[in-house]
Motif scaffolding. Structure first.
Motif, PDB file in Angstrom:
ATOM      1  N   PRO A  10    -127.970   7.027  13.118  1.00 15.22           N
ATOM      2  CA  PRO A  10    -128.914   6.344  12.231  1.00 15.22           C
ATOM      3  C   PRO A  10    -128.278   5.287  11.337  1.00 15.22           C
ATOM      4  CG  PRO A  10    -129.329   8.697  12.203  1.00 15.22           C
ATOM      5  CD  PRO A  10    -128.080   8.483  13.000  1.00 15.22           C
ATOM      6  N   GLY A  11    -127.021   5.443  10.971  1.00 14.71           N
ATOM      7  CA  GLY A  11    -126.336   4.475  10.118  1.00 14.71           C
ATOM      8  C   GLY A  11    -125.875   3.228  10.848  1.00 14.71           C
ATOM      9  N   GLY A  12    -126.052   3.187  12.175  1.00  9.48           N
ATOM     10  CA  GLY A  12    -125.657   2.030  12.960  1.00  9.48           C
ATOM     11  C   GLY A  12    -124.365   2.210  13.735  1.00  9.48           C
ATOM     12  N   SER A  13    -123.546   3.197  13.382  1.00  9.60           N
ATOM     13  CA  SER A  13    -122.306   3.431  14.130  1.00  9.60           C
ATOM     14  C   SER A  13    -122.630   4.189  15.409  1.00  9.60           C
ATOM     15  CB  SER A  13    -121.314   4.198  13.268  1.00  9.60           C
ATOM     16  OG  SER A  13    -121.829   5.457  12.915  1.00  9.60           O
ATOM     17  N   VAL A  14    -121.622   4.355  16.260  1.00  7.79           N
ATOM     18  CA  VAL A  14    -121.813   5.051  17.533  1.00  7.79           C
ATOM     19  C   VAL A  14    -120.735   6.106  17.716  1.00  7.79           C
ATOM     20  CG1 VAL A  14    -122.917   3.101  18.701  1.00  7.79           C
ATOM     21  CG2 VAL A  14    -120.459   3.396  18.863  1.00  7.79           C
ATOM     22  N   VAL A  15    -121.056   7.090  18.535  1.00  9.83           N
ATOM     23  CA  VAL A  15    -120.089   8.061  19.012  1.00  9.83           C
ATOM     24  C   VAL A  15    -120.044   7.887  20.518  1.00  9.83           C
ATOM     25  CG1 VAL A  15    -119.545  10.500  19.301  1.00  9.83           C
ATOM     26  CG2 VAL A  15    -120.469   9.684  17.138  1.00  9.83           C
ATOM     27  N   VAL A  16    -118.839   7.636  21.030  1.00 15.16           N
ATOM     28  CA  VAL A  16    -118.631   7.451  22.461  1.00 15.16           C
ATOM     29  C   VAL A  16    -117.899   8.669  22.999  1.00 15.16           C
ATOM     30  CG1 VAL A  16    -117.448   6.073  24.200  1.00 15.16           C
ATOM     31  CG2 VAL A  16    -118.601   4.942  22.308  1.00 15.16           C
ATOM     32  N   ALA A  17    -118.380   9.212  24.097  1.00 13.62           N
ATOM     33  CA  ALA A  17    -117.727  10.312  24.795  1.00 13.62           C
ATOM     34  C   ALA A  17    -117.381   9.816  26.191  1.00 13.62           C
ATOM     35  CB  ALA A  17    -118.645  11.518  24.878  1.00 13.62           C
ATOM     36  N   ILE A  18    -116.137  10.001  26.586  1.00 19.18           N
ATOM     37  CA  ILE A  18    -115.710   9.497  27.882  1.00 19.18           C
ATOM     38  C   ILE A  18    -114.729  10.476  28.514  1.00 19.18           C
ATOM     39  CG2 ILE A  18    -113.827   8.110  26.933  1.00 19.18           C
ATOM     40  CD1 ILE A  18    -114.708   5.942  28.994  1.00 19.18           C
TER      41      ILE A  18
END
Length: 106
Positions: A10-18
């Motif tokens: 919601p704050g605009g950042s992302v979490v990437v899982a790879i």
């Protein structure tokens, strides 16, 4: 190569899982979580650590809510664990420096 994905917060950042092959050279796969301002910066953080061939193609395996919570509560915002659980047990998350540490050092 195993898939990966991302979740926009919601704050605009992302979490990437790879999913990546283990840099130590074993035949296991590790799941890496990165918290960053955007997807490009998340991948740049991994590339700056020496994981050069890191690409995110699609959103086939986005991070689960538990994974998002884990990476948001870690001060570095970079975590990993083996992708396959050992005998059905879930491994704990490790800081990224534990993955990139040379095998001989303790």
């Amino acid at each position: 190569m195993p898939g990966g994905g991302f979740s926009k917060l919601p704050g605009g950042s992302v979490v990437v899982a790879i999913g990546l092959p283990d840099p130590a050279g074993s035949d296991r796969t590790v799941r890496v979580l990165v918290h960053a301002a955007n997807r490009a910066r998340a991948l740049t953080r991994l590339r700056n650590l020496g994981l050069r061939a890191v690409y995110l193609r699609g959103n086939t395996e986005p991070p689960t809510p538990d994974e998002i919570t884990a990476v948001l509560h870690h001060p570095d915002g970079l975590l990993w664990r083996t992708h396959e659980g050992i005998a059905g047990q879930q491994e704990l998350w490790h800081p990224i420096r534990a993955l990139l540490r040379p095998a001989g050092s303790a």
